[in-house]
Motif scaffolding. Structure first.
Motif, PDB file in Angstrom:
ATOM      1  N   VAL B 327       0.873  -1.166   0.000  1.00  0.00           N
ATOM      2  CA  VAL B 327       0.000   0.000   0.000  1.00  0.00           C
ATOM      3  C   VAL B 327       0.910   1.215   0.000  1.00  0.00           C
ATOM      4  CG1 VAL B 327      -1.632   1.339   1.369  1.00  0.00           C
ATOM      5  CG2 VAL B 327      -1.868  -1.139   1.221  1.00  0.00           C
ATOM      6  N   SER B 328       0.650   2.146  -0.882  1.00  0.00           N
ATOM      7  CA  SER B 328       1.569   3.274  -0.954  1.00  0.00           C
ATOM      8  C   SER B 328       1.253   4.275   0.152  1.00  0.00           C
ATOM      9  CB  SER B 328       1.446   3.961  -2.312  1.00  0.00           C
ATOM     10  OG  SER B 328       0.192   4.608  -2.381  1.00  0.00           O
ATOM     11  N   ALA B 329       2.229   5.114   0.435  1.00  0.00           N
ATOM     12  CA  ALA B 329       2.136   6.011   1.586  1.00  0.00           C
ATOM     13  C   ALA B 329       0.910   6.908   1.511  1.00  0.00           C
ATOM     14  CB  ALA B 329       3.393   6.858   1.693  1.00  0.00           C
ATOM     15  N   ASP B 330       0.539   7.317   0.284  1.00  0.00           N
ATOM     16  CA  ASP B 330      -0.590   8.237   0.214  1.00  0.00           C
ATOM     17  C   ASP B 330      -1.930   7.505   0.306  1.00  0.00           C
ATOM     18  OD1 ASP B 330       0.364   7.190  -2.096  1.00  0.00           O
ATOM     19  OD2 ASP B 330      -0.450   8.769  -3.385  1.00  0.00           O
ATOM     20  N   GLN B 331      -1.921   6.184   0.086  1.00  0.00           N
ATOM     21  CA  GLN B 331      -3.170   5.438   0.256  1.00  0.00           C
ATOM     22  C   GLN B 331      -3.307   4.910   1.678  1.00  0.00           C
ATOM     23  OE1 GLN B 331      -2.845   2.361  -2.604  1.00  0.00           O
ATOM     24  NE2 GLN B 331      -3.264   3.684  -4.363  1.00  0.00           N
ATOM     25  N   LEU B 332      -2.181   4.917   2.368  1.00  0.00           N
ATOM     26  CA  LEU B 332      -2.139   4.316   3.699  1.00  0.00           C
ATOM     27  C   LEU B 332      -3.278   4.767   4.609  1.00  0.00           C
ATOM     28  CD1 LEU B 332      -0.285   2.431   5.403  1.00  0.00           C
ATOM     29  CD2 LEU B 332       0.740   4.507   6.300  1.00  0.00           C
ATOM     30  N   PRO B 333      -3.517   6.091   4.709  1.00  0.00           N
ATOM     31  CA  PRO B 333      -4.546   6.535   5.656  1.00  0.00           C
ATOM     32  C   PRO B 333      -5.901   5.883   5.426  1.00  0.00           C
ATOM     33  CG  PRO B 333      -3.297   8.399   4.868  1.00  0.00           C
ATOM     34  CD  PRO B 333      -2.862   7.221   4.058  1.00  0.00           C
ATOM     35  N   PHE B 334      -6.238   5.622   4.178  1.00  0.00           N
ATOM     36  CA  PHE B 334      -7.545   5.038   3.882  1.00  0.00           C
ATOM     37  C   PHE B 334      -7.684   3.646   4.492  1.00  0.00           C
ATOM     38  CE2 PHE B 334     -10.058   2.296   1.010  1.00  0.00           C
ATOM     39  CZ  PHE B 334     -11.298   2.823   1.298  1.00  0.00           C
ATOM     40  N   TYR B 335      -6.683   2.786   4.206  1.00  0.00           N
ATOM     41  CA  TYR B 335      -6.775   1.414   4.721  1.00  0.00           C
ATOM     42  C   TYR B 335      -6.691   1.403   6.243  1.00  0.00           C
ATOM     43  CZ  TYR B 335      -6.398   0.034  -0.106  1.00  0.00           C
ATOM     44  OH  TYR B 335      -6.647  -0.127  -1.436  1.00  0.00           O
ATOM     45  N   LYS B 336      -5.858   2.299   6.734  1.00  0.00           N
ATOM     46  CA  LYS B 336      -5.717   2.397   8.175  1.00  0.00           C
ATOM     47  C   LYS B 336      -7.065   2.738   8.790  1.00  0.00           C
ATOM     48  CE  LYS B 336      -1.821   4.449  10.562  1.00  0.00           C
ATOM     49  NZ  LYS B 336      -0.813   5.438  10.283  1.00  0.00           N
ATOM     50  N   ALA B 337      -7.752   3.679   8.155  1.00  0.00           N
ATOM     51  CA  ALA B 337      -9.042   4.117   8.694  1.00  0.00           C
ATOM     52  C   ALA B 337     -10.011   2.942   8.788  1.00  0.00           C
ATOM     53  CB  ALA B 337      -9.621   5.222   7.821  1.00  0.00           C
ATOM     54  N   ILE B 338      -9.997   2.081   7.752  1.00  0.00           N
ATOM     55  CA  ILE B 338     -10.917   0.948   7.766  1.00  0.00           C
ATOM     56  C   ILE B 338     -10.659   0.071   8.990  1.00  0.00           C
ATOM     57  CG2 ILE B 338     -11.549  -1.194   6.594  1.00  0.00           C
ATOM     58  CD1 ILE B 338     -11.047   0.219   3.972  1.00  0.00           C
ATOM     59  N   VAL B 339      -9.385  -0.270   9.172  1.00  0.00           N
ATOM     60  CA  VAL B 339      -9.059  -1.151  10.292  1.00  0.00           C
ATOM     61  C   VAL B 339      -9.357  -0.462  11.618  1.00  0.00           C
ATOM     62  CG1 VAL B 339      -7.245  -2.482  11.383  1.00  0.00           C
ATOM     63  CG2 VAL B 339      -7.309  -2.268   8.905  1.00  0.00           C
ATOM     64  N   VAL B 340      -9.048   0.817  11.690  1.00  0.00           N
ATOM     65  CA  VAL B 340      -9.279   1.540  12.938  1.00  0.00           C
ATOM     66  C   VAL B 340     -10.772   1.575  13.271  1.00  0.00           C
ATOM     67  CG1 VAL B 340      -9.300   3.845  13.927  1.00  0.00           C
ATOM     68  CG2 VAL B 340      -7.197   2.927  12.966  1.00  0.00           C
ATOM     69  N   VAL B 341     -11.597   1.788  12.279  1.00  0.00           N
ATOM     70  CA  VAL B 341     -13.042   1.790  12.525  1.00  0.00           C
ATOM     71  C   VAL B 341     -13.467   0.448  13.120  1.00  0.00           C
ATOM     72  CG1 VAL B 341     -15.289   1.698  11.374  1.00  0.00           C
ATOM     73  CG2 VAL B 341     -13.689   3.534  10.846  1.00  0.00           C
ATOM     74  N   LEU B 342     -12.955  -0.626  12.511  1.00  0.00           N
ATOM     75  CA  LEU B 342     -13.292  -1.957  13.026  1.00  0.00           C
ATOM     76  C   LEU B 342     -12.902  -2.088  14.496  1.00  0.00           C
ATOM     77  CD1 LEU B 342     -12.387  -4.320  10.064  1.00  0.00           C
ATOM     78  CD2 LEU B 342     -14.640  -3.746  10.989  1.00  0.00           C
ATOM     79  N   ILE B 343     -11.664  -1.685  14.783  1.00  0.00           N
ATOM     80  CA  ILE B 343     -11.168  -1.847  16.147  1.00  0.00           C
ATOM     81  C   ILE B 343     -11.981  -1.001  17.128  1.00  0.00           C
ATOM     82  CG2 ILE B 343      -9.214  -1.468  17.668  1.00  0.00           C
ATOM     83  CD1 ILE B 343      -7.378  -2.142  15.351  1.00  0.00           C
ATOM     84  N   VAL B 344     -12.259   0.225  16.736  1.00  0.00           N
ATOM     85  CA  VAL B 344     -12.981   1.119  17.649  1.00  0.00           C
ATOM     86  C   VAL B 344     -14.398   0.596  17.897  1.00  0.00           C
ATOM     87  CG1 VAL B 344     -13.926   3.434  17.905  1.00  0.00           C
ATOM     88  CG2 VAL B 344     -11.600   3.136  17.102  1.00  0.00           C
ATOM     89  N   VAL B 345     -15.027   0.081  16.838  1.00  0.00           N
ATOM     90  CA  VAL B 345     -16.359  -0.496  17.018  1.00  0.00           C
ATOM     91  C   VAL B 345     -16.302  -1.683  17.972  1.00  0.00           C
ATOM     92  CG1 VAL B 345     -18.174  -1.801  15.855  1.00  0.00           C
ATOM     93  CG2 VAL B 345     -17.315   0.298  14.855  1.00  0.00           C
TER      94      VAL B 345
END
Ligand SMILES: Nc1ncnc2c1ncn2[C@@H]1O[C@H](COP(=O)(O)OP(=O)(O)OP(=O)(O)O)[C@@H](O)[C@H]1O
Ligand SMILES: [Mg+2]
Lengths: 504, 374
Positions: B327-345
């Motif tokens: 995953v390239s550095a500029d796409q990173l935040p998007f994928y990170k957000a997905i996983v973070v949402v899962l974890i926070v939920v």
């Protein structure tokens, strides 16, 4: 018998470590005022919360008039839609919204989809007038004393068309007149066919306004009685599970104060701009001094200024002959302690444990870098839990999980733990059951005998008469006099408070 | 049996249980992804010793997470005491890094010939100056929040935007560097004169561990931990027992500023240069997330330092996982957000009662004995 509105059978409810309700049965019929009584932590509030869906229950059955099958409320909103209006023990309003907004939060009258502020204003005033309250509804709620806030909460609850009205300790901070207004209102609603559940620790009020009484003890049902056929003595022993020596046995020892001791507090001309007018007050070691007055008469302000919870704008405040900066920390270090009027706002630190809530004042007196060891903290907390019979699953339970009265005891414990020279108590027995109330009064006198000074504010004149050797009278933000000796009887106090012939 | 049972229960109810589960999940995700893409579990849990250093993916994650761990410690204290967040930490990292480079003597990256044999001011002075800059920035934020009662997010917005600008002024708009080899020691390995690694573990890990240990000790052996929580939960009650909530919040911000400076020193030292627009970029968001992932309420009050540290490592692991699947550095935040949402939920306090209710609905006999209303 009138038709039953609410029938609860075999209700069970656990909290971690406590069986709060153990197979409780309860019935409310139309057109009655039904008292729910019991010691602190008996399960009164929990029973109400289970009924209104504020808490879930494990087993049992709730039947509501108008519903064929048993019901379960999953949220207070749902209960409200089913006609159960509730004022909870801890007033749940938004302090920084206006009174009118609080009355209509989430149910504003709208016109063309817009909130109709004029209508809100008008109807808010009408509602409050109905319960005998005449205030500016556009001011924020927090600018009014607790009593007014409580009346607003009541106004909010009864405005919705309800079949059942539940009042959890609504009178704990009301004065006689306000209580009388509330009772008149309750009777009126009862005569319209409402069923009212009324929780209170005041026996007189229960006998005055209620038709039936249900007594709980330790989460169990003790019995349901007709008020007319239940002597006070029997009620009290039903609540406590033992007979109870009358409070009258309590008496203060009229110790003579030698003149050469220095007063713990010497206030000269203390005043707050726009608040309490200049007053003088001396409190000697070993003395229990009361402050009497109507709500808003400035009693609380006097207490706050003496503790420096609020700064004075003029005048001097000498603690043991020393002038101190106007900061609570300096007051605590100098041996002052202050149980504030508003337990929820200024007393409890909700998520902290009972232990932490007890040690926090002593710890701040010692300073952050002189941490009391865990063992010391446990010992201190346990000592006061035993002394004041604080009911909690363990001392590590967050204080917000305790019953209202037990939270109040923790705040008292917090200050007793600092071994204060002057203990300022603003309505300390609010929401405390009669057994413990007597204990606290006895404790005050005992500590006074050992040399502690006490400044005692209470709306219950009896309570002050039992404990105080001198009572300052407040009227319209002014200290208008002091009563001692023979003048200490309720009629003289009432007259002085109301501004009769007693002092001018 | 029952003993084991109760121990298991205590573990589940422990505040660190969920943060640890999340960390384990992210690590497992890494293994699964490597399995799928290469057909073997890969060297993820390997640790080996070569070139005088201990190596392995886990060690790399730990090393890379040093800055975030340090930031998370400071952020935890700020959130606990004030219920607000400090979004200036990334900018403060850049500013303090830039100041230390400027003091120690620098050239620019473009300037190939630039080389100094020794620091202009003693190395310690450079470090202390960076820390002082962090403390001053923290004090500024603290002043705005504690004294002037400006909301933390708004107050720290000033340095969030202004801090990097100031850093650029200090470094004259260039990417500046220090050419003395020892400047790279903090962010990398301590080496002897001939370039051999003396200590087999990256210095950054030690710095992070030291910050965590010091903060932990301070909180455990003083009443500060309780006071911070008390102030964060109910400032009015705290004031009446004699706690000065303003002062507590002020020092929380100062502490957070110092943490940001330390993180800035590490980040600058890693490459031996400071790029004011990129040092610590978006790291403030990761730090706040770390605190949340650690099971701490962002509303303030009760906190767990250990939780935040686990949260920080979880985020760094996630970043590593994502990089490993290109995953390239500029796409990173998007994928990170997905996983973070899962974890926070997963950690939401509402989720468990919700699941219970669902279970009750589908298995009515197991829950309430009574039927749900019509
Ligand atoms: N949210 C909670 N979590 C854990 N325990 C609770 C919670 N709420 C109440 N309890 C416990 O349940 C018991 C009954 O509490 P409840 O509030 O019903 O008492 P109460 O009769 O209303 O007392 P009071 O007169 O002091 O208001 C108490 O032991 C209390 O500690
Ligand atoms: Mg109660």
């Amino acid at each position: 018998m009138a038709k039953p509105l609410v029938t609860m059978t075999g209700i069970n409810k656990h909290f971690p470590g406590v069986l709060a309700l153990d197979g409780v049965d309860f019935q409310l019929v139309a057109g009655e005022i039904h008292a729910l009584m019991g010691e602190n932590g008996a399960g009164k509030s929990t029973l109400v919360k289970v009924l209104t869906g504020a808490e879930a229950f494990e087993s049992g059955q709730i039947k509501l008039d108008g519903f064929d099958a048993p019901i379960i409320n999953h949220s207070p909103q749902e209960a409200q839609e089913r006609g159960l209006a509730t004022v909870y023990q801890e007033v749940n309003l938004a302090p920084n919204l206006s009174v009118a907004e609080n009355l209509f939060v989430a149910r504003q009258p709208r016109r063309l989809g817009l909130v109709n502020w004029r209508a809100i204003h008008r109807r808010a005033e009408a509602i409050l007038a109905g319960i005998g309250l005449d205030i500016d509804v556009d001011k924020p709620l927090e600018s009014y004393p607790i009593a007014v806030q409580q009346m607003v909460a009541i106004g909010r609850a009864i405005d919705v068309s309800a079949k059942v009205l539940i009042l959890d300790e609504p009178t704990s901070s009301l004065n006689d007149q306000e209580v009388a207004n509330l009772f008149a209102l309750m009777r009126r609603l009862r005569d319209q066919g409402l069923g009212i559940i009324f929780i209170s620790h005041f026996l007189e009020q229960v006998y005055e306004v209620c038709d039936r009484i249900t007594v709980l003890r330790n989460g169990r049902l003790v019995g349901q009685y007709d008020v007319a056929h239940l002597a006070r003595r029997e009620l009290v022993s039903a609540m406590l599970g033992r007979s109870f020596d009358d409070l009258a046995a309590l008496s203060r020892s009229d110790q003579d104060q030698s003149n050469d001791t220095t007063p713990v507090v010497r206030a000269r001309g203390l005043a707050v701009r726009g608040g309490v007018k200049p007053f003088d007050l001396d409190i000697m070691p070993g003395e229990v001094v009361g402050l009497a007055g109507l709500l808003g008469s400035g009693r609380t302000q006097v207490a706050r200024v003496i503790f420096a919870a609020d700064p004075a704008d003029q005048g001097t405040r000498l603690i043991n002959n020393r002038q101190l900066p106007d900061r609570p920390l300096d007051s605590v270090r100098a041996g002052l302690a202050f149980c504030p009027e508003s337990r929820k706002d200024e007393g409890v630190i909700g998520e902290l444990s009972v232990r932490e809530n007890i040690v926090v004042a002593q710890q701040s007196k010692l300073g952050a870098f002189h941490l009391m060891s865990h063992a010391e903290q446990v010992e201190l907390a346990q000592h006061y839990i035993d002394l004041l019979q604080i009911k909690c699953a363990s001392m590590e339970t967050p204080i917000k999980q305790l019953s209202g009265g037990n939270q109040q005891k923790v705040i008292l414990a917090r200050w007793l733990a600092t071994h204060p020279e002057l203990l300022i108590l603003d309505e300390p027995t609010r929401g405390i059951d009669i057994g413990t109330k007597a204990e606290i009064q006895r404790l005050c006198l005992e500590l006074a005998d050992q040399g502690m000074a006490v400044l005692f504010i209470s709306s219950e004149i009896d309570e002050m008469l039992r404990t105080c050797s001198r009572i300052g009278v407040m009227r319209d933000l002014e200290k208008v006099g002091e009563l001692t000796g023979d003048q200490l009887n309720s009629s003289a106090i009432m007259a002085a408070i109301a501004g009769g012939e007693a002092d001018d | 049996m029952t003993d084991q049972h109760s121990r298991w229960r205590r573990l589940i109810h422990s505040r660190l249980f969920f943060p640890l589960v999340c960390l384990a999940l992210v690590l497992a995700l890494n293994v699964v992804i490597t399995m799928v893409t290469t057909g073997s579990p890969g060297p993820f849990f390997d640790i080996n010793f070569s070139n005088g250093t201990i190596n392995g993916p886990l060690i790399t994650i730990l090393n890379r997470s040093s800055e975030l761990v340090i930031l998370a410690v400071g952020m935890t204290i700020v959130i606990a005491s004030s219920g607000g967040v400090d979004i200036s930490v990334g900018a403060v990292m850049a500013l303090s890094g830039a100041v230390s480079v400027w003091l120690l003597g620098y050239g620019t990256l473009a300037d190939n010939s630039y080389h100094v044999a020794s620091y202009v001011v003693p190395y310690g002075v450079g470090l202390l100056a960076a820390i002082a800059v962090g403390a001053i920035c923290g004090a500024w934020n603290g002043l705005l929040v504690a004294k002037l009662r400006i909301q933390a997010m708004v107050a720290t917005l000033i340095l969030f935007t202004g801090g990097r600008g100031l850093a650029k002024v200090v470094s004259e708009g260039q990417i500046t560097k220090v050419d003395v080899p020892s400047y790279k020691f903090i962010g990398n390995f301590i080496q002897d004169g001939s370039g051999h690694n003396v200590v087999p573990v990256s210095t950054a890990i030690f710095v992070a561990a030291a910050v965590v240990a010091l903060a932990g000790l301070l909180l455990r052996h003083s009443a500060l931990g309780m006071n911070i929580q008390a102030v964060g939960i109910n400032p009015k009650s705290s004031r009446l027992v004699g706690l000065n909530s303003g002062r507590v919040v002020f020092f929380a911000f100062v502490f957070c500023g110092v943490c940001a400076a330390l993180a800035g020193i590490i980040a600058t030292s890693r490459i031996g240069a400071v790029d004011s627009s990129n040092v610590g970029k978006l790291l403030e968001m990761d730090a706040i997330l770390a605190v949340a992932l650690g099971g701490n309420s962002l509303a303030g009050g009760r906190f767990s330092l250990a939780g935040s540290v686990i949260g920080a490592i979880t985020i760094q692991s996630l970043t590593t996982v994502l990089y490993s699947v290109n995953v390239s550095a500029d796409q990173l935040p998007f994928y990170k957000a997905i996983v973070v949402v899962l974890i926070v939920v997963l950690q939401s306090p509402e989720l468990r009662p919700m699941l219970q209710r669902l279970r009750r609905r589908f298995r009515p006999t197991a829950g309430l004995r009574q039927v749900v209303a019509p």
